[in-house]
Motif scaffolding. Structure first.
Motif, mmCIF file in Angstrom:
data_model
loop_
_atom_site.group_PDB
_atom_site.id
_atom_site.type_symbol
_atom_site.label_atom_id
_atom_site.label_comp_id
_atom_site.label_asym_id
_atom_site.label_seq_id
_atom_site.Cartn_x
_atom_site.Cartn_y
_atom_site.Cartn_z
ATOM 1 N N PHE A 1 -3.612 4.050 -0.415
ATOM 2 C CA PHE A 1 -3.780 3.515 -1.760
ATOM 3 C C PHE A 1 -3.157 2.134 -1.776
ATOM 4 O O PHE A 1 -1.970 1.979 -1.561
ATOM 5 C CB PHE A 1 -3.093 4.425 -2.798
ATOM 6 C CG PHE A 1 -3.902 5.647 -3.101
ATOM 7 C CD1 PHE A 1 -4.046 6.671 -2.170
ATOM 8 C CD2 PHE A 1 -4.529 5.774 -4.327
ATOM 9 C CE1 PHE A 1 -4.800 7.792 -2.461
ATOM 10 C CE2 PHE A 1 -5.288 6.893 -4.629
ATOM 11 C CZ PHE A 1 -5.423 7.905 -3.694
ATOM 12 N N THR A 2 -4.007 1.138 -2.033
ATOM 13 C CA THR A 2 -3.517 -0.235 -1.926
ATOM 14 C C THR A 2 -2.975 -0.729 -3.251
ATOM 15 O O THR A 2 -3.392 -0.277 -4.328
ATOM 16 C CB THR A 2 -4.645 -1.195 -1.482
ATOM 17 O OG1 THR A 2 -5.733 -1.041 -2.381
ATOM 18 C CG2 THR A 2 -5.081 -0.878 -0.061
ATOM 19 N N CYS A 3 -2.021 -1.710 -3.129
ATOM 20 C CA CYS A 3 -1.568 -2.438 -4.314
ATOM 21 C C CYS A 3 -2.457 -3.657 -4.426
ATOM 22 O O CYS A 3 -3.015 -4.139 -3.436
ATOM 23 C CB CYS A 3 -0.102 -2.859 -4.131
ATOM 24 S SG CYS A 3 0.589 -3.644 -5.605
ATOM 25 N N TRP A 4 -2.641 -4.154 -5.686
ATOM 26 C CA TRP A 4 -3.520 -5.333 -5.824
ATOM 27 C C TRP A 4 -2.977 -6.501 -5.028
ATOM 28 O O TRP A 4 -3.716 -7.349 -4.563
ATOM 29 C CB TRP A 4 -3.739 -5.692 -7.293
ATOM 30 C CG TRP A 4 -2.488 -6.159 -8.027
ATOM 31 C CD1 TRP A 4 -1.606 -5.404 -8.687
ATOM 32 C CD2 TRP A 4 -2.029 -7.504 -8.124
ATOM 33 N NE1 TRP A 4 -0.603 -6.161 -9.193
ATOM 34 C CE2 TRP A 4 -0.845 -7.480 -8.875
ATOM 35 C CE3 TRP A 4 -2.507 -8.751 -7.632
ATOM 36 C CZ2 TRP A 4 -0.110 -8.633 -9.166
ATOM 37 C CZ3 TRP A 4 -1.771 -9.892 -7.942
ATOM 38 C CH2 TRP A 4 -0.584 -9.839 -8.696
ATOM 39 N N LYS A 5 -1.633 -6.533 -4.858
ATOM 40 C CA LYS A 5 -1.036 -7.613 -4.081
ATOM 41 C C LYS A 5 -0.881 -7.107 -2.649
ATOM 42 O O LYS A 5 -0.009 -6.292 -2.358
ATOM 43 C CB LYS A 5 0.321 -7.980 -4.680
ATOM 44 C CG LYS A 5 0.871 -9.302 -4.195
ATOM 45 C CD LYS A 5 2.106 -9.670 -5.008
ATOM 46 C CE LYS A 5 2.716 -10.973 -4.506
ATOM 47 N NZ LYS A 5 3.936 -11.302 -5.271
ATOM 48 N N LYS A 6 -1.810 -7.563 -1.784
ATOM 49 C CA LYS A 6 -1.897 -6.972 -0.454
ATOM 50 C C LYS A 6 -0.618 -7.158 0.361
ATOM 51 O O LYS A 6 -0.272 -6.320 1.193
ATOM 52 C CB LYS A 6 -3.081 -7.578 0.306
ATOM 53 C CG LYS A 6 -4.413 -7.071 -0.250
ATOM 54 C CD LYS A 6 -5.601 -7.689 0.482
ATOM 55 C CE LYS A 6 -6.880 -7.301 -0.209
ATOM 56 N NZ LYS A 6 -7.787 -8.425 -0.439
ATOM 57 N N TYR B 1 0.865 -1.197 0.000
ATOM 58 C CA TYR B 1 0.000 0.000 0.000
ATOM 59 C C TYR B 1 0.887 1.228 0.000
ATOM 60 O O TYR B 1 2.105 1.149 0.175
ATOM 61 C CB TYR B 1 -0.916 0.036 1.235
ATOM 62 C CG TYR B 1 -0.174 0.175 2.517
ATOM 63 C CD1 TYR B 1 0.093 1.448 3.053
ATOM 64 C CD2 TYR B 1 0.296 -0.951 3.217
ATOM 65 C CE1 TYR B 1 0.806 1.570 4.231
ATOM 66 C CE2 TYR B 1 0.999 -0.828 4.379
ATOM 67 C CZ TYR B 1 1.256 0.439 4.895
ATOM 68 O OH TYR B 1 1.973 0.571 6.047
ATOM 69 N N MET B 2 0.272 2.394 -0.174
ATOM 70 C CA MET B 2 1.004 3.649 -0.077
ATOM 71 C C MET B 2 0.049 4.692 0.465
ATOM 72 O O MET B 2 -1.120 4.722 0.080
ATOM 73 C CB MET B 2 1.507 4.063 -1.454
ATOM 74 C CG MET B 2 2.355 5.332 -1.441
ATOM 75 S SD MET B 2 3.002 5.636 -3.076
ATOM 76 C CE MET B 2 3.905 7.136 -2.788
ATOM 77 N N GLU B 3 0.552 5.498 1.362
ATOM 78 C CA GLU B 3 -0.320 6.536 1.911
ATOM 79 C C GLU B 3 -0.092 7.848 1.193
ATOM 80 O O GLU B 3 1.029 8.338 1.102
ATOM 81 C CB GLU B 3 -0.067 6.690 3.408
ATOM 82 C CG GLU B 3 -0.935 5.728 4.189
ATOM 83 C CD GLU B 3 -1.042 6.104 5.649
ATOM 84 O OE1 GLU B 3 -1.143 7.312 5.938
ATOM 85 O OE2 GLU B 3 -1.042 5.169 6.464
ATOM 86 N N ILE B 4 -1.139 8.388 0.653
ATOM 87 C CA ILE B 4 -1.045 9.675 -0.028
ATOM 88 C C ILE B 4 -2.079 10.589 0.594
ATOM 89 O O ILE B 4 -3.274 10.253 0.603
ATOM 90 C CB ILE B 4 -1.294 9.541 -1.537
ATOM 91 C CG1 ILE B 4 -0.310 8.556 -2.166
ATOM 92 C CG2 ILE B 4 -1.215 10.904 -2.230
ATOM 93 C CD1 ILE B 4 -0.685 8.103 -3.543
ATOM 94 N N SER B 5 -1.657 11.710 1.086
ATOM 95 C CA SER B 5 -2.480 12.678 1.809
ATOM 96 C C SER B 5 -3.528 11.984 2.683
ATOM 97 O O SER B 5 -4.730 12.095 2.470
ATOM 98 C CB SER B 5 -3.129 13.705 0.863
ATOM 99 O OG SER B 5 -3.634 13.070 -0.282
#
Lengths: 382, 639
Positions: free
Chosen positions: B362-367, B354-358
């Motif tokens: 935001f997750t990646c399809w591969k958890k 995942y990535m945190e934006i503001s």
């Protein structure tokens, strides 16, 4: 001089009546009818059926009728005048109830072998009754108001009855015919002048009032008048006929497009090509020469008749001939004006040329009266 | 009573005088008539002669034969065929109703047709032939001809009508013709006289509609002499018109039909483009329909069936539908990064899943995360986090500019109906159409082909072709119009560095050919034909779902784009399967089969497939063959 004073020995009898017939007139009538047969043959696409053959048979019957009428002394017909007039009024009443309406507004009675239009008989009967009226009354009374009123009433009775049919065209013709006989009889010109002035005034007032607060007629009545006067304002109705008719005439040129080669006729653009509009076929196929030849023959008929009338010393004969000549004149003048776009479309046939029994028989019968008056005219001075 | 002689004498003279006056008036009037006659017949003769000719002569149009349509090898797609109809000339029939009753015992008469015909008979002049039945079989014609004696006025008539011999596979591309409607006429400025012919056939959709002008041709004329009621008397003059121009398409009917069968019951679309010149070899949307139904006039229940089908058979999905491109858009983002010089292909980004934006996750399809990713591995394994990171660095402007360069957001010039331009969003666009500021999360979403980005399958194929060649390849559907070669879609060089393109292509190659690639299971085994591709999965719902557990219409769209052979690209392919689940599981196998079919110009040898797949592939090939060439009914017995 009254017919009773004729010196009987100067009036031809037996076979001498036949030789004393107005033969040039008969020849001209036959020439006119001949043109009619030719044109009916042409509009049928080069065939004697369905029109030319029937028309010829009717012409023969009509000629026989003319001869029979011509052989009977004119004073007999004078005595029959009032009776004929009453008979014609009875016919008009009869058609009102039992007649059949066809082709426009004219009513007719089916006699089996032909269709009789009583209004045609009325035209001649009116002339006869007016002529005998002026023959009977003292000359000095002719222009006296009360003596003028009676023939006016005599004329108006059939006029109104025809108007009821409703046949405005024939009604107007009756009115004009009556007026002409009265004029010829010597009624003072001031009467006619005042009628003309009053008529013009009325027409002027009717048109001036249009669209104002004192409008004399309803709007729809004005529209009818418009269409009557200017067929172009109704291009799919009466206007179509006139336009096509003018095209046919105009395309004829000096010499025409040739016998049976008129495209307007052959391709059916012409309405009523065998009856009221037959003159356009003649003009299209034989051009200006053909058209004016027929016109010339008609003028000859009129001149023959009028010159004959001047040689008749009794007032009945003279007025009768003048009146019948006028009827004949009105036939072709109105018909030709109509096809040339000078007059509104009214159902008036071209005399002796248009296909139709009534007008042909009545007209030939009327020419029989003229012949009778001619044969039995007084000769020499008493 | 005796009247004085003198008075009588005077009266007689007066009558004569007035008679002469009347006579003079009459002769004068006759003279006026003669003058009028002279005016009409002599002065105006020319004018009226002309009018008489105009009356007489009628110009009739001769409809030209419509241009025919062929595929690239000359196989007919749309033809004009003689069609037979049964007409009645009312005036030749003594009793119309009795005649029609007799006719109905011989051939089948539709009640609706019959009522329409009877209404037309009422309205028309009696010499005009009225169609009783259209498109009848030859045996009906024979029956009518044989019984002509008891059917007065009834005759068979022959005309040209449109037929689509291959039918359904080309329904969306070629479209169909139908009788012109008042609505059609209103929309055309200065319509051709031909269009005024009642029930004149014009193109309604697809190529038939878009190239109507070329296909229609120009009308011939014949002058006929007519009478006042319009009956033709004879023909005076005839000038033949020009038939419409024949079209040759770039499509390959065999490939087109194969793809249609391969897609089966899926709601899907496939586009195959020749990367060298932009020729569209196949453009298929399924499900489809038989265009011949529309030519004949489709029945209300048939039409309702097509309209209400949830898989939308009438839609030309390949061009008119725009989908979120999903991960197939990652090449665009990556190339934008490389070209802007912001991204170093060897630099790695760590993906924890995942990535945190503001403050938003935001997750990646591969958890569980991909770990460290560089450009090549991020494409190969389709890591989302890498692209979130890239988007933040590169910015939406660069990404959108690259997308436009590759033909996304552009309405490609193909003569089909409702061609979509897709969507390549910008900050201004969002402000105008969404009334909101662009946020950084929008860029992140765009980089993985979600959010506002939309592309049609045709655009995805063009994008792939441009990646494969570096040229601005544009799609070409029409090879020739009336024998005239149409401009090629080869395109100019895009000005993208060859090195960067090579990096992207390498990434795509490993998608299909690296053990860890998302489309490895759908690789091509044959060395010379190996393909480079990219899977994509477009979310239909905003939350990640398990596709097996939700209804069909809520499942993700499956996408795949590829080009092949890798070393010498020939074809670019785009596959979109609506609600198909995952790009690698659903779309990639289809793309591989289609690519091989195109490369081998027919059924590929089994060797082209990895060995473990060959058994299944063999079965599928046989099944498709059976569907495409069903044994004729009468031929079932073994010879």
């Amino acid at each position: 001089m009254s017919y009773l004073e004729y010196r009987v020995q100067t009036i031809p009898t037996g076979w001498r009546k036949v030789t004393n017939l107005h033969w040039p007139l008969i020849l001209v009538l036959m020439a006119i009818a001949g043109i009619g047969f030719l044109m009916l043959y042409s509009v049928a696409g080069g065939s004697f059926t369905p029109w030319a053959e029937t028309q010829m048979q009717r012409f023969v019957i009509g000629m026989i009728l003319m001869f029979i009428v011509a052989m009977v002394p004119i004073w007999f017909w004078r005595n029959m005048s009032v009776l004929t007039f009453i008979f014609s009024l009875a016919l008009l009443i009869f058609v009102e109830f039992y007649g059949v309406t066809g082709m426009g507004a004219q009513r007719w009675i089916d006699l089996g072998f032909m269709r009789l239009q009583p209004s045609e008989v009325t035209k001649i009967a009116l002339v006869m009754v007016l002529a005998s009226y002026y023959d009977a009354i003292p000359v000095r009374n002719i222009s006296r108001p009360l003596w003028v009123l009676l023939p006016v009433i005599i004329t108006l009775i059939p006029t109104f009855m025809v108007l009821q049919q409703p046949d405005l065209g024939t009604a107007l013709l009756l009115l004009v015919t009556g007026g002409v006989v009265m004029f010829a009889a010597g009624v003072h010109w001031a009467y006619f002048a005042s009628v003309v002035v009053a008529g013009i005034g009325t027409i002027f007032a009717v048109f001036q009032s249009r669209g104002t607060s004192w409008q004399l007629l309803q709007n729809y009545q004005y529209r009818r008048i418009d269409t009557f006067l200017d067929p172009g304002s109704d291009p799919l109705g009466a206007g179509y006929h006139i336009t096509q008719s003018k095209i046919a005439l105009g395309s004829g040129g000096w010499t025409g497009r040739g016998f049976m080669k008129g495209t307007q006729t052959r391709l059916n653009f012409l309405p009523e090509k065998h009856t009221d509009f037959i003159f356009t076929t003649l003009a299209e196929e034989f051009g200006f020469f053909g058209g004016s030849a027929l016109l010339l023959l008609y003028v000859l008929v009129i001149l023959f008749c009028l010159f004959a009338a001047m040689r008749m010393k009794d007032r009945f004969s003279s007025l009768l001939v003048i009146g019948i000549t006028m009827t004949f004149f009105l036939f072709f003048a109105v018909n030709m004006s109509m096809v040339m776009g000078l007059a509104p479309v009214v159902g008036v046939p071209l005399p002796l040329v248009s296909y139709g029994g009534s007008a042909m028989l009545v007209l030939l019968g009327a020419f029989g009266l003229i012949q009778s008056a001619h044969v039995h005219r007084p000769r020499g001075t008493p | 009573m005796r009247r004085p002689e003198k008075e009588l004498e005077a009266s007689s003279k007066k009558i004569s005088r007035r008679g002469m006056l009347i006579g003079a008036g009459q002769v004068l009037f006759a003279g006026a008539l003669a003058a009028r006659m002279r005016y009409l017949q002599v002065e105006e003769a020319d004018k009226y002669r002309l009018l008489a000719e105009e009356n007489r002569i009628n110009i009739r149009l001769i409809p030209p034969a419509r241009g025919q349509i062929f595929d690239r090898d000359g196989t007919p797609i749309a033809l004009n065929e003689p069609s037979y109809r049964i007409v009645i000339v009312p005036e030749d029939s003594d009793d119309i109703h009795a005649t029609i009753a007799r006719l109905s015992t011989l051939i089948e008469l539709d009640a609706d047709d019959l009522n329409r015909a009877l209404a037309e008979i009422e309205r028309s002049p009696p010499f005009l032939p009225i169609t009783l039945v259209d498109r009848v079989k030859w045996d009906a014609v024979a029956k009518v001809a044989a019984n002509s004696l008891v059917l007065p006025g009834v005759t068979p008539d022959v005309g040209l009508s449109r037929r689509y011999p291959i039918g359904a596979p080309f329904a969306h591309v070629v479209g169909y013709v139908g009788p012109i409607s008042d609505y059609d006429l209103e929309r055309i400025e200065n319509p051709d006289q031909l269009l005024r012919i009642p029930r004149f056939q014009i193109g309604k959709v697809g190529i038939e509609s878009k190239l109507e002008e070329s296909l229609r041709g120009s009308a011939g004329t014949k002058s006929v002499e007519v009478n006042a009621v319009g009956r033709v008397m004879r023909e005076l003059d005839r000038r033949e018109g020009d038939s419409g121009a024949d079209l040759q398409l770039t499509l390959d009917h065999k490939l087109q039909s194969y793809i249609r069968t391969r897609l089966g019951n899926e709601s899907a679309s496939v586009v195959v483009i020749d990367v060298e010149n932009g020729d569209v070899r196949a453009i298929v949307s399924t499900p489809d329909f038989d265009p011949n139904l529309f030519v004949r006039g489709i029945s209300v229940p048939d039409y309702a069936g097509l309209r209400e089908n949830e898989k939308r058979p009438l839609a030309s999905k390949a061009v008119q539908d725009a989908y979120p491109p999903g991960s197939t858009f990652k090449m665009v983002a990556a190339l934008a990064g490389l070209e802007s010089g912001i991204i170093d292909p060897n630099e790695t980004v760590y993906c924890p899943g995942y990535m945190e934006i503001s403050d938003r996750k935001f997750t990646c399809w591969k958890k569980v995360g991909h770990g460290s990713m560089d450009l090549n591995t991020s494409l190969r394994e389709s890591c989302d986090v890498y692209y979130y990171d890239l988007a933040l660095k590169v910015g939406i402007e660069n990404i959108t500019a690259m997308a436009r360069k590759l033909g996304l957001g552009e309405k490609h010039d193909v003569p089909m109906s409702a061609v979509s331009s897709g969507l390549t969003p910008t900050k201004e666009w969002k402000l105008v159409y969404r009334d909101a500021e662009w946020v950084i999360g929008d860029s992140a979403n765009a980089a993985i082909g979600q959010g506002y980005v939309l592309a049609s399958p045709l655009q995805l194929a063009v994008m792939t072709a441009r990646l494969a060649t570096g040229r601005a390849v544009s799609p070409r559907l029409i090879k020739r119009i009336g024998g005239e070669e149409q401009p090629s879609g080869e395109g100019e060089d895009l000005g993208i560095s060859q090195e960067n393109l090579r990096l992207i292509r390498r990434g795509m190659f490993s998608v299909s050919n690296h053990r860890k690639g998302t489309a490895y299971s759908s690789r091509i085994a044959e060395e010379d034909f190996r393909m480079a591709g990219k899977t994509g999965t477009a979310q239909v719902r905003s939350t990640i779902v398990d596709n097996e557990e939700v209804p069909w219409e809520q499942r993700d769209h499956a996408l795949f784009v590829n080009f092949a052979p890798f070393d010498n690209p020939k074809y670019a392919v785009a596959v979109v399967v609506e609600h198909g689940g995952g790009g690698s599981s659903t779309a990639a196998p289809i793309a591989r089969d289609v690519t091989l079919q195109a490369l081998f110009e027919g059924t590929p040898p089994l060797d082209a497939y990895p060995e473990k797949d060959q058994f299944i592939i063999k079965e599928r090939q046989d099944s498709i063959e059976r569907q495409q060439n069903p044994l004729p009914v009468g031929d079932r017995g073994q010879a």
